[in-house]
Design a protein around this motif. Structure first.
Motif, PDB file in Angstrom:
ATOM      1  N   GLU A 255       4.276  -2.741   3.108  1.00 22.12           N
ATOM      2  CA  GLU A 255       4.416  -4.380   3.017  1.00 22.12           C
ATOM      3  C   GLU A 255       3.699  -4.503   4.641  1.00 22.12           C
ATOM      4  O   GLU A 255       3.076  -5.665   4.558  1.00 22.12           O
ATOM      5  CB  GLU A 255       5.987  -4.705   3.496  1.00 22.12           C
ATOM      6  CG  GLU A 255       6.556  -4.631   1.956  1.00 22.12           C
ATOM      7  CD  GLU A 255       6.069  -5.486   1.064  1.00 22.12           C
ATOM      8  OE1 GLU A 255       5.832  -6.580   1.303  1.00 22.12           O
ATOM      9  OE2 GLU A 255       5.841  -4.959  -0.282  1.00 22.12           O
ATOM     10  N   ILE A 256       3.809  -3.783   5.376  1.00 22.26           N
ATOM     11  CA  ILE A 256       2.618  -4.000   6.700  1.00 22.26           C
ATOM     12  C   ILE A 256       1.379  -4.158   6.513  1.00 22.26           C
ATOM     13  O   ILE A 256       0.726  -5.150   6.837  1.00 22.26           O
ATOM     14  CB  ILE A 256       3.155  -3.158   7.901  1.00 22.26           C
ATOM     15  CG1 ILE A 256       4.701  -3.342   8.414  1.00 22.26           C
ATOM     16  CG2 ILE A 256       2.241  -3.182   9.159  1.00 22.26           C
ATOM     17  CD1 ILE A 256       5.024  -2.169   9.464  1.00 22.26           C
ATOM     18  N   ALA A 257       0.974  -3.154   5.865  1.00 20.32           N
ATOM     19  CA  ALA A 257      -0.360  -2.964   5.278  1.00 20.32           C
ATOM     20  C   ALA A 257      -0.801  -4.159   4.477  1.00 20.32           C
ATOM     21  O   ALA A 257      -1.923  -4.573   4.196  1.00 20.32           O
ATOM     22  CB  ALA A 257      -0.532  -1.671   4.627  1.00 20.32           C
ATOM     23  N   LYS A 258       0.152  -4.834   3.524  1.00 17.66           N
ATOM     24  CA  LYS A 258      -0.101  -5.787   2.389  1.00 17.66           C
ATOM     25  C   LYS A 258      -0.521  -6.672   3.172  1.00 17.66           C
ATOM     26  O   LYS A 258      -1.705  -7.666   2.826  1.00 17.66           O
ATOM     27  CB  LYS A 258       1.110  -5.968   1.703  1.00 17.66           C
ATOM     28  CG  LYS A 258       0.945  -7.103   0.558  1.00 17.66           C
ATOM     29  CD  LYS A 258       2.257  -7.295  -0.115  1.00 17.66           C
ATOM     30  CE  LYS A 258       3.352  -7.945   0.554  1.00 17.66           C
ATOM     31  NZ  LYS A 258       4.304  -8.374  -0.457  1.00 17.66           N
ATOM     32  N   LEU A 259       0.276  -7.209   4.382  1.00 13.09           N
ATOM     33  CA  LEU A 259      -0.185  -8.636   4.755  1.00 13.09           C
ATOM     34  C   LEU A 259      -1.512  -8.467   5.582  1.00 13.09           C
ATOM     35  O   LEU A 259      -2.366  -9.381   5.620  1.00 13.09           O
ATOM     36  CB  LEU A 259       0.806  -8.999   5.974  1.00 13.09           C
ATOM     37  CG  LEU A 259       2.018  -9.989   5.434  1.00 13.09           C
ATOM     38  CD1 LEU A 259       2.700  -9.283   4.543  1.00 13.09           C
ATOM     39  CD2 LEU A 259       3.014 -10.389   6.436  1.00 13.09           C
ATOM     40  N   ARG A 260      -1.876  -7.320   6.203  1.00 17.16           N
ATOM     41  CA  ARG A 260      -2.962  -6.808   6.947  1.00 17.16           C
ATOM     42  C   ARG A 260      -4.218  -6.911   5.735  1.00 17.16           C
ATOM     43  O   ARG A 260      -5.142  -7.414   6.332  1.00 17.16           O
ATOM     44  CB  ARG A 260      -2.820  -5.582   7.702  1.00 17.16           C
ATOM     45  CG  ARG A 260      -2.057  -5.585   8.615  1.00 17.16           C
ATOM     46  CD  ARG A 260      -1.600  -4.259   9.447  1.00 17.16           C
ATOM     47  NE  ARG A 260      -2.706  -4.018  10.500  1.00 17.16           N
ATOM     48  CZ  ARG A 260      -3.634  -3.292  10.416  1.00 17.16           C
ATOM     49  NH1 ARG A 260      -3.880  -2.592   9.193  1.00 17.16           N
ATOM     50  NH2 ARG A 260      -4.603  -3.338  11.449  1.00 17.16           N
ATOM     51  N   ALA A 261      -3.955  -6.162   4.792  1.00 15.55           N
ATOM     52  CA  ALA A 261      -5.086  -6.288   3.667  1.00 15.55           C
ATOM     53  C   ALA A 261      -5.309  -7.637   3.363  1.00 15.55           C
ATOM     54  O   ALA A 261      -6.613  -7.843   2.735  1.00 15.55           O
ATOM     55  CB  ALA A 261      -4.635  -5.364   2.545  1.00 15.55           C
ATOM     56  N   LEU A 262      -4.623  -8.530   3.139  1.00 11.06           N
ATOM     57  CA  LEU A 262      -4.497 -10.067   2.676  1.00 11.06           C
ATOM     58  C   LEU A 262      -5.511 -10.773   3.638  1.00 11.06           C
ATOM     59  O   LEU A 262      -6.368 -11.364   3.173  1.00 11.06           O
ATOM     60  CB  LEU A 262      -3.494 -10.719   2.526  1.00 11.06           C
ATOM     61  CG  LEU A 262      -2.476 -10.510   0.819  1.00 11.06           C
ATOM     62  CD1 LEU A 262      -1.102 -11.114   1.270  1.00 11.06           C
ATOM     63  CD2 LEU A 262      -3.527 -11.305   0.310  1.00 11.06           C
ATOM     64  N   ARG A 263      -5.312 -10.549   4.993  1.00 13.82           N
ATOM     65  CA  ARG A 263      -5.985 -11.088   6.075  1.00 13.82           C
ATOM     66  C   ARG A 263      -7.596 -10.541   5.876  1.00 13.82           C
ATOM     67  O   ARG A 263      -8.477 -11.434   6.032  1.00 13.82           O
ATOM     68  CB  ARG A 263      -5.332 -10.806   7.298  1.00 13.82           C
ATOM     69  CG  ARG A 263      -4.248 -11.773   7.661  1.00 13.82           C
ATOM     70  CD  ARG A 263      -3.925 -11.780   9.076  1.00 13.82           C
ATOM     71  NE  ARG A 263      -2.715 -12.460   9.299  1.00 13.82           N
ATOM     72  CZ  ARG A 263      -2.656 -13.745   9.539  1.00 13.82           C
ATOM     73  NH1 ARG A 263      -3.911 -14.493   9.472  1.00 13.82           N
ATOM     74  NH2 ARG A 263      -1.461 -14.596   9.820  1.00 13.82           N
ATOM     75  N   ARG A 264      -7.781  -9.373   5.578  1.00 10.98           N
ATOM     76  CA  ARG A 264      -9.104  -8.846   5.492  1.00 10.98           C
ATOM     77  C   ARG A 264      -9.888  -9.281   4.014  1.00 10.98           C
ATOM     78  O   ARG A 264     -10.918  -9.757   4.352  1.00 10.98           O
ATOM     79  CB  ARG A 264      -9.175  -7.135   5.579  1.00 10.98           C
ATOM     80  CG  ARG A 264      -8.555  -6.606   6.742  1.00 10.98           C
ATOM     81  CD  ARG A 264      -8.892  -5.322   6.899  1.00 10.98           C
ATOM     82  NE  ARG A 264      -8.450  -4.916   8.426  1.00 10.98           N
ATOM     83  CZ  ARG A 264      -8.214  -3.650   8.671  1.00 10.98           C
ATOM     84  NH1 ARG A 264      -8.076  -2.752   7.740  1.00 10.98           N
ATOM     85  NH2 ARG A 264      -7.975  -3.278  10.044  1.00 10.98           N
TER      86      ARG A 264
END
Length: 593
Positions: A255-264
């Motif tokens: 879930e941490i990575a999900k939000l970061r991937a969305l921003r990228r």
């Protein structure tokens, strides 16, 4: 020369550098001969998380990525407040108390946007300084117009989310283009108010994988960017008005990575539409704890889920966060659970200091690798949907893909492979419900779109059956357990049996049929029916004429014993066969009786 002391550089010179080979040797020693591959963590998205990451992981990514843009101030604590039909004055009063109790803003979930007391809200709250979100199911432009009239000349802070029923935004744009364009024009000159939502929570709260959530969120955004600009509304204005809504589950690191991937990927999407890179930093993400993973049974376990969900949201870079009360599935809004939900963000911010670092996951070998994997897989999924026509053309394909994932999730829960504490593992067999199961099952607001629902409804239905048997009630009931829940029941039952007492278990219902529990004072029988049979059955019991097309049967149907027994026979419900055991024995074993 400044008198501000300079912080010394962080150094761990007293610890010698450890090479990858040395770490691997230590792992092999600690595992005492066990293959390290056994510790791999397969994700539902189809790729595997390794048990060990080292500096080579960043080298494979081309070096450590730059930290993602993040606002200077920490995330906003924004509790959601349901607003029932009416003017919503009581909800506004509740919002005032929430803000006095530590909230940074509020999010109104409006049943009737046109009746909302916008003038009363403007009287009670300084809208120029208060972060306020609004979710509406109809006429978003009417609500925003009323707010502008109530506070003329005010630049609002917050967001507007238009959630038109059982479809994601972007899926039915033809009917809503004019209203959404008007929202963009009404919010012009309000840099801290986002009038267009990209509702990724729609997918997350229906059980989509992490990759699907990211991809389908981008597909929704692409539909809005492609369809809304016209002669009066530019593409840049539409992009500036967009923000993301996401649901966060207890799967902590993904879930941490999900939000970061969305921003990228947001930057990639805007670039694809020829928009300036300066818009990337303007992206706002509103996160909420997921309803998909909430439970009715042993509800205090929701507090644990919400804690990890909130941590994932803020470490992943959410700009605002709504934590649901732990009893939101079955209880009216109350001060106790609302206070616990509101204080969770305060504890993470004030006592844990999670808001003091920009992109705290940056540089982690594991998180950076997982972010990159999610981004790559999600972009491929996004492109596949766009190739199929994008939204709304590919809506059916998207929902079918999510359905396939949720079916597998239900199977994993039934077999015990996926644990839900308090529901399918470590159950409190003597749990005393703080709600009435019969009333809850009859409620049209009971959320049936959750991972735990098939298991929960079985527990609630059997509790009602045993209660009816003890009271020798002269009425009978049929409880709709869900699609193919008989298979869930059988798999759960088999897991409880000792190897020597496992008979041959045979399913007697075709795929796609509805599972029901027929309960009389004397017996309980597990049955199945087609959706058409159950629809006709419910209409007959409640005497609903066929001319009334929009009728959704409740989960619990009851009538006098003779009528219900005959109706079950006439409408063709079939008994589920569990060889070697009666339904009563199966239910008693499942209930721990």
């Amino acid at each position: 020369m400044s008198d501000t002391p300079v912080a010394p550089s962080v150094s761990f010179a007293e610890f010698p550098a450890v090479t990858t080979a040395e770490w691997q040797a230590r792992l092999a020693r600690d595992l005492k001969g066990q293959d390290p591959a056994a510790l791999r963590w397969p994700l539902p998205d189809g790729f595997t998380v390794e048990p060990f990451y080292h500096r080579e992981a960043l080298t494979a990514l081309g070096g450590a990525p730059a930290p993602l843009p993040h606002p200077v101030s920490p995330w906003l604590n924004v509790p959601a407040i349901p607003v029932p039909a009416g003017d919503g004055r009581a909800a506004v009063d509740q919002a005032v108390l929430a803000l006095a109790g530590g909230a940074d803003g509020v999010h109104f979930l409006l049943t009737d946007a046109t009746a909302f007391a916008a003038h009363y809200l403007a009287e009670q709250l300084p809208l120029a300084r208060t972060f306020v979100g609004y979710t509406v199911a109809d006429k978003p432009d009417v609500l925003l117009s009323q707010l502008v009239d109530a506070a003329p000349g005010t630049a609002f802070r917050g967001f507007l989310r238009f959630a038109p029923g059982p479809v994601p935004e972007g899926a039915e744009l033809a009917d809503y283009r004019a209203a959404l364009r008007r929202c963009v024009r009404l919010s012009s000159g309000m840099p801290d108010f986002r009038a267009l939502a990209v509702n990724g929570a729609f997918f997350g709260n229906r059980g989509a994988t992490t990759v699907q959530q990211i991809a389908f969120t981008l597909n929704t955004a692409a539909a809005l960017l492609a369809e809304l600009p016209d002669a009066e509304t530019t593409l840049a204005e539409v992009a500036a008005a967009l923000h993301l809504h996401v649901a966060v589950t207890p799967s902590y690191f993904p879930e941490i990575a999900k939000l970061r991937a969305l921003r990228r990927l947001w930057a990639t999407l805007l670039h694809g539409f020829g928009l300036p890179a300066s818009l990337n930093a303007n992206l706002r993400i509103h996160a909420a704890t997921a309803s998909w993973t909430m439970t009715t049974l042993d509800p205090h376990t929701n507090l644990l889920r919400h804690t990890t969900e909130a941590m994932s949201a803020v470490l992943g870079g959410a700009d605002s966060l709504s934590v649901a009360p732990f009893d939101a599935l079955f209880a009216e809004a109350n001060d106790f659970s609302s206070r616990l939900a509101r204080n969770l963000s305060i504890l993470l911010r004030e006592e844990s200091g999670l808001g003091q670092v920009q992109d705290p996951a940056a540089g982690s070998y594991f998180i950076e690798t997982l972010t990159d994997q999610l981004a790559q897989e999600a972009w491929l999924q996004f492109q596949r949907v766009e190739t199929a026509g994008g939204l709304p053309a590919a809506r059916g394909q998207m929902l079918d893909e999510i359905k396939a994932v949720t079916t597998e999730t239900f199977r994993r829960i039934a077999s015990g492979q996926q644990v839900i504490v308090g529901t399918n593992r470590f159950q409190n067999q003597r749990e005393q419900f703080s709600f009435h199961p019969k009333k809850l099952l009859r409620s049209s607001t009971f959320d049936v779109t959750r991972a735990a629902y098939p298991t929960e409804v079985l527990r609630l239905a059997t509790a009602l059956h045993f209660e009816r048997r003890e009271k020798k009630s002269k009425r009978a009931a049929v409880v709709l357990l869900g699609t193919n829940t008989n298979q869930v029941i059988m798999e759960t039952f088999v897991q409880m049996l000792m190897p020597h007492e496992r008979p041959e278990i045979a399913a007697s219902h075709p795929p796609g049929t509805l599972s029901v529990l027929y309960s009389s004072p004397e017996e309980a029988t597990l049955m199945y029916a087609t959706p058409e049979q159950f629809q006709k059955f419910a209409r007959f019991i409640y005497q609903i004429p066929h001319e009334k097309q929009h009728f959704i049967p409740p989960a619990l149907l009851s009538s006098d014993l003779a009528t219900l027994h005959e109706a079950v026979r006439v409408f063709g419900f079939k008994e589920m066969k569990v060889q070697g055991y009666t339904t009563e024995e199966v239910l008693a074993r499942l209930q721990g009786r």
